[in-house]
Design an enzyme around this catalytic site. Structure first.
Site, PDB file in Angstrom:
ATOM      1  N   HIS A   1       0.959  -1.122  -0.561  1.00 13.20           N
ATOM      2  CA  HIS A   1      -0.258  -0.218  -0.351  1.00 13.20           C
ATOM      3  C   HIS A   1       0.931   1.102  -0.079  1.00 13.20           C
ATOM      4  O   HIS A   1       1.484   1.311   0.832  1.00 13.20           O
ATOM      5  CB  HIS A   1      -0.371   0.108   1.134  1.00 13.20           C
TER       6      HIS A   1
ATOM      7  N   ASP B   1     -10.558  -3.013  -5.220  1.00 12.92           N
ATOM      8  CA  ASP B   1      -9.718  -2.779  -4.390  1.00 12.92           C
ATOM      9  C   ASP B   1     -10.895  -2.821  -3.313  1.00 12.92           C
ATOM     10  O   ASP B   1     -11.843  -2.190  -2.607  1.00 12.92           O
ATOM     11  CB  ASP B   1      -9.583  -1.033  -3.897  1.00 12.92           C
TER      12      ASP B   1
END
Length: 430
Positions: free
Chosen positions: A181, A309
């Protein structure tokens, strides 16, 4: 179960090499038994009319949040799998920010057991660090032995270069990617949306593009140092695309994915929607220049895969002031309609290229077998079109949650059916 099935009159699409073939496809006992024109089958075989439709290897979303264990009020493996089927996906890879997180082998195996009753292949991504705390590396070899296909602390970055270096060194031994991330959190400790003119006008704390770019640059250098496989999660900035492009040109083992919402909306959506919390996601919606760069990166191969996502939240969690709402939106049910609208119809990608980003690319990144579209291979298929114009409504949601900014949005292209693990499932609107 549907062990036998004839898909009549479809167009078989093989994304690599890019070929199409008009033919019937016969499935017997879950295996592709025959491909050809006007196949003759007995009365015991159900027939699905695939005229005017494409048949491709089953799609995969390599970045979803199924929330189980710990957050079953948002989503479960079962409901997330249901949403995946509605979106045309035969496989998903789920992120480890659960409670407990996927940081020990037993939790990884728990998720796999939960998925055993669904035709969706659920591939767990385990933690890089114990408890996702960013302090001590997890037992990566044991996690891989338990079924983990990659490692990530997604929802949070791997915070220190030392820990990331060790993770990449282990990844090179295990041949599994590290999915980071990409965010230097000290640059935006209270950020709510993209830092720019819109955030300034709205009076919201911004998340600068530089917070993503700095982390991508750090990790590219570490991948070059260690030789470990680096995967850039949900890339969202123009500079990030350029960093990945240059790294690939120099032979650094880096891949990247982009989310459908980052290809569709900009930070202006926060203002236009009057602070609708369904426009709040992480990384945030960026500028028009960033969206253009993401599409260019897909077109030239810098960005490998398309993902969603998919991040469900209960309604009461999103129905608060913008600054207090959690980040994240649904994605599985809207993925193909947005790809058709934003990429295929405008000519950014061909149908074959878009399907490759949903089939070949994610599986190669995760070192998974690619479904075949030849006689004798297990049938793992998605049936779809790329031109139907339709409107997405709440009735199309199969997730346990409803947090999406795309309710009543126009879509182009629709998944029609999925065949996976001996089961044939028609998608919503088929």
């Amino acid at each position: 179960m549907t062990p036998h099935l004839l898909l009549r009159g479809g167009t078989l699409l093989r994304p690599e090499p890019k070929t199409t073939q008009d033919a019937d496809l016969l499935i017997r006992d879950g295996t592709i038994a025959a491909i050809g024109p006007d196949l003759d089958v007995g009365d015991d075989v159900p027939v699905y009319d695939a005229s005017g439709l494409f048949i491709s290897p089953g799609w995969m979303d390599m970045h979803v949040h199924l929330r189980e264990p710990g957050y079953e009020h948002k989503e479960t493996v079962a409901t997330g799998s249901r949403a995946a089927l509605a979106g045309g996906f035969t496989d998903v890879a789920c992120m480890p920010n659960t409670d407990p997180p996927l940081h020990t082998r037993d939790v990884v195996e728990f998720v796999r057991e939960r998925a055993a009753d669904t035709p969706v292949g659920v591939h767990p991504i385990a933690c890089v660090s114990k408890e996702r705390a960013g302090d001590e590396i997890a037992e990566m070899a044991d996690l891989e032995a338990g079924g983990a296909v990659a490692f990530s602390d997604d929802g949070a970055p791997v915070p220190t270069a030392g820990l990331m270096r060790r993770a990449l060194e282990y990844s090179s031994m295990l041949d599994r990617p590290i999915i980071n991330h990409m965010e230097e959190e000290t640059l935006n400790p209270s950020g709510q949306m993209h830092e720019g003119e819109v955030s300034a006008r709205l009076g919201l704390d911004g998340i600068p593009a530089a917070s993503e770019d700095v982390m991508i640059a750090r990790d590219i250098e570490l991948a070059a140092l260690t030789g470990g496989a680096l995967h850039v999660a949900h890339i969202s900035t123009a500079r990030g695309v350029e960093l990945v492009r240059r790294a690939k040109a120099h032979g650094v083992p880096v891949t990247a994915e982009v989310c459908t919402h980052h290809l569709t909306l900009t930070d202006a959506a926060v203002e236009a929607s009057q602070f609708d919390t369904n426009t709040k996601m992480h990384p945030p919606l960026r500028s028009p220049a960033d969206v253009a760069a993401l599409k260019e990166g897909l077109a030239d191969g810098t960005i490998d895969a398309i993902c969603t996502d998919h991040a469900p939240h209960a309604s009461y969690e999103k129905q608060v002031e913008f600054a207090h709402a959690p980040f994240g939106i649904l994605g599985l049910e809207t993925a193909w309609g947005l790809i058709g609208r934003e990429l295929i119809e405008p000519g950014v990608l061909s149908v074959e290229e878009a399907v490759r980003a949903l089939t070949v690319a994610p599986r190669r990144i995760l070192r998974l077998d690619e479904p075949g579209l030849t006689e004798g291979t297990p049938a793992r298929l998605t049936v779809f079109d790329a031109s139907t114009e339709w409107t997405f409504t709440k009735d199309d949601i199969r997730s346990k949650s409803e947090n999406t900014p795309f309710t009543d949005a126009e879509m182009v292209g629709r998944p029609r059916a999925v065949y996976s693990d001996g089961q044939f499932v028609e998608c919503g609107g088929a």
